[in-house]
Design an enzyme around this catalytic site. Structure first.
Site, mmCIF file in Angstrom:
data_model
loop_
_atom_site.group_PDB
_atom_site.id
_atom_site.type_symbol
_atom_site.label_atom_id
_atom_site.label_comp_id
_atom_site.label_asym_id
_atom_site.label_seq_id
_atom_site.Cartn_x
_atom_site.Cartn_y
_atom_site.Cartn_z
ATOM 1 N N HIS A 268 0.856 -1.190 0.000
ATOM 2 C CA HIS A 268 0.000 0.000 0.000
ATOM 3 C C HIS A 268 0.891 1.237 0.000
ATOM 4 O O HIS A 268 1.958 1.223 0.594
ATOM 5 C CB HIS A 268 -0.907 0.019 1.248
ATOM 6 C CG HIS A 268 -2.038 0.991 1.141
ATOM 7 N ND1 HIS A 268 -1.914 2.309 1.501
ATOM 8 C CD2 HIS A 268 -3.302 0.836 0.689
ATOM 9 C CE1 HIS A 268 -3.056 2.922 1.287
ATOM 10 N NE2 HIS A 268 -3.926 2.058 0.793
ATOM 11 N N GLU A 323 -7.951 -4.832 -0.159
ATOM 12 C CA GLU A 323 -8.523 -5.561 -1.298
ATOM 13 C C GLU A 323 -8.553 -7.073 -1.046
ATOM 14 O O GLU A 323 -9.395 -7.783 -1.591
ATOM 15 C CB GLU A 323 -7.696 -5.295 -2.566
ATOM 16 C CG GLU A 323 -7.508 -3.842 -2.908
ATOM 17 C CD GLU A 323 -8.752 -3.209 -3.462
ATOM 18 O OE1 GLU A 323 -9.580 -3.938 -4.004
ATOM 19 O OE2 GLU A 323 -8.908 -1.989 -3.326
#
Ligand code: ACO
Length: 382
Positions: A268, A323
Site C-alpha cells: 500500500h 482488497e
C-alpha cells in the site's frame, strides 16, 4: 530541474525571458498538505484508520453505514441514524435504459449521478440533506443498471430496508438474509472514508469552485474509475484460482515474483503496517453465512505470501491490504466481480460528500501552480 528552453536562434532582446522557477515541486503532490480535515485519519506507520477519532474496527463492530455516514456528515455519533435507498427520477431512469448493456457499471453510475444532478435544485452551499439524497440515490441507480443490462426490470426501493439491504434487494429482487446484509454493510463502513485520496481530492477541487455536490461526486467517480485508484479485488480472486491449493502457494508465489509480478492484495502507498480495513474485513469474511469456498485457501496463502514478501523486501514492509479481504466479502454477498469497483464507489459516497461539506464550510478555490518548462517566448514562424 527543467527550465524553459530558449532556441539557439532566439536573438530577440525585446521579449522578456521566462524566469527560472525554483519553488519546490512534488510529482503527484506526494507529501503536500492540500487540505485540513476532521474526517479521516490514516496512520500508515501504525496501521490505524480513524473516522472523526473513532477506530475503524469499533465502527465495523458496533456501527452501521447509516450511523457512520451521519458521523462523517455531522460529527455526531448516533447509532440509530439510518439511510434507505431512494427512488430514481424518471429522467435518470430513461437515461439508464438507453445505456448499452456492455457499459461499465462505473460509467453507468457516473452518468446516473450527473443526470440526477440535472433533476435537482442543488443550491450552494451543499447541505447534509443534499449529501443524504445523493448517497441514497446512487445504490438504486447501480442496482437498476445491473438489472437492465440483464434484461430485467428495476426494483422499486423499499423504505423499510436500510441502504445496504435495500441495494441488495433492488439488485436481486429478494431481501438478503441479515448476515449477508451485515457483511456488505461492514464493507460499506470500511470503504466510507480514506483521507485525501485522488477521488476525494477531485471532489474537493470541484466543490472549491462552488460547483454543486452532484458535479463533485460525478468527478470523484471518474477519478476512482482509474485502475490505480479503484483497486481490483477481482484480481485477488484470479490469483487465488491460479494458486489452486495451499500446497502450491509457495511455488506459485515465488514463480510470480520471479516473473516480476505483484501479489494482489498486498502492499500500500500509505500503510506500512497491516491495513486495519483488511483486519476488519477478514473477521467479517470468516463469519459470513455464504463464504466463498476459497476463503480458507486465501487465509493460508496470506501467511505464505507475507513470509515471502518479507524475505524479498526486507527494507519495505509489504502487508495485506483491504482488497485481499474485500474480495471474499463482495463475492460472498453475491456480487459479480464487474460490480466490485462501482460498489466501492457507493461505499465512498459518505466520505466524498462529507469532504464536499467540509470544503464548502471553509472554502478557498483550489488552484495550485505549475512550473512552466516549455519554450521561451518566441515569434510565430514566417
Ligand atoms: N507484490 C510484490 N511486490 C510488491 C508489491 C506486491 N503486491 N507491492 C510492492 N511491491 C514491491 C515493488 O515491486 C517494489 O519493489 P522494487 O523496489 O524491487 O521494484 C517495492 O515493493 C515498492 O513498490 P512501489 O510500487 O514503490 O510501492 P507503492 O507504494 O507505489 O505501491 C501498490 C503500492 C500500488 C498498492 C503496490 O503495493 C501494488 O501494486 N500492490 C498490488 C496491487 C494491490 O493490491 N492494489 C490494491 C491496493 S489497496 C487500494 O488501492 C484500495
Amino acid at each position: 530541474m527543467t527550465t524553459p528552453t530558449s532556441s539557439a536562434g532566439d536573438a530577440s532582446t525585446s521579449t522578456p525571458s521566462i524566469p527560472t522557477d525554483d519553488r519546490p515541486y512534488s510529482p503527484g503532490l506526494e507529501g503536500i498538505i492540500a487540505a485540513e480535515t476532521a474526517l479521516g485519519y490514516v496512520d500508515g506507520a501504525n496501521g490505524r484508520l480513524l473516522y472523526r477519532g473513532y477506530r475503524i474496527g469499533d465502527l465495523v463492530e458496533h456501527g452501521t453505514y447509516g450511523a457512520v455516514a451521519h458521523l462523517l456528515w455531522t460529527g455526531e455519533w448516533d447509532p440509530t441514524a439510518r439511510l434507505t435507498t431512494a427512488p430514481i427520477p424518471p429522467a435518470v431512469m430513461a437515461i439508464l435504459r438507453s445505456l448499452p448493456a456492455e457499459a461499465k457499471p462505473m460509467d453507468a453510475l457516473r452518468t446516473a449521478v450527473s443526470a440526477w444532478g440535472a433533476t435537482q435544485r442543488l443550491d450552494w452551499p451543499p447541505t447534509v440533506e443534499q449529501a443524504r439524497a445523493l448517497t441514497e440515490f446512487s445504490p438504486s441507480a447501480l442496482a437498476a443498471f445491473a438489472r437492465l443490462r440483464r434484461g430485467l426490470e428495476p426494483v422499486e426501493p423499499n423504505p423499510e430496508l436500510d441502504l445496504v439491504t435495500g441495494f441488495l434487494y433492488q439488485l436481486n429482487g429478494e431481501v438478503p438474509d441479515p448476515g449477508t446484509a451485515r457483511a456488505l454493510d461492514a464493507y460499506f463502513i470500511v470503504g466510507a472514508e480514506h483521507g485525501l485520496n485522488a477521488s476525494t481530492f477531485a471532489a474537493r477541487v470541484i466543490t472549491s469552485t462552488r460547483s454543486d455536490i452532484a458535479s463533485a461526486i460525478a468527478g470523484a467517480i471518474g477519478a476512482m474509475k482509474g485502475p490505480l485508484h479503484g483497486g481490483a479485488p477481482s484480481e485477488v480472486v484470479d490469483q487465488l484460482s491460479q494458486v489452486g491449493s495451499p500446497e502450491h502457494a509457495e511455488e506459485w508465489i515465488r514463480a510470480a515474483l520471479d516473473r516480476g509480478e505483484r501479489l494482489m492484495g498486498f502492499g500500500h502507498r500509505v500503510y506500512r503496517a497491516y491495513d486495519p480495513r483488511a483486519a476488519a474485513l477478514r473477521k467479517v469474511a470468516e463469519s459470513m453465512p455464504h463464504k466463498p469456498d476459497w476463503l480458507d485457501l486465501a487465509i493460508k496463502v496470506e501467511d505464505v505470501a507475507l513470509r515471502i514478501l518479507a524475505e524479498r523486501h526486507p527494507e519495505r514492509p509489504l502487508k495485506t491490504n483491504v482488497e485481499y479481504y474485500a474480495a471474499p466479502v463482495l463475492q460472498g454477498v453475491g456480487l459479480t466481480p464487474d460490480l466490485f469497483p462501482a460498489t466501492f464507489a457507493l461505499s465512498r459516497h459518505a466520505g466524498w460528500t462529507a469532504h464536499v461539506l467540509e470544503q464548502a464550510a471553509s472554502n478557498r478555490l483550489i488552484r495550485p501552480d505549475a512550473r512552466y518548462v516549455g519554450p521561451a517566448e518566441r515569434d510565430l514562424p514566417g
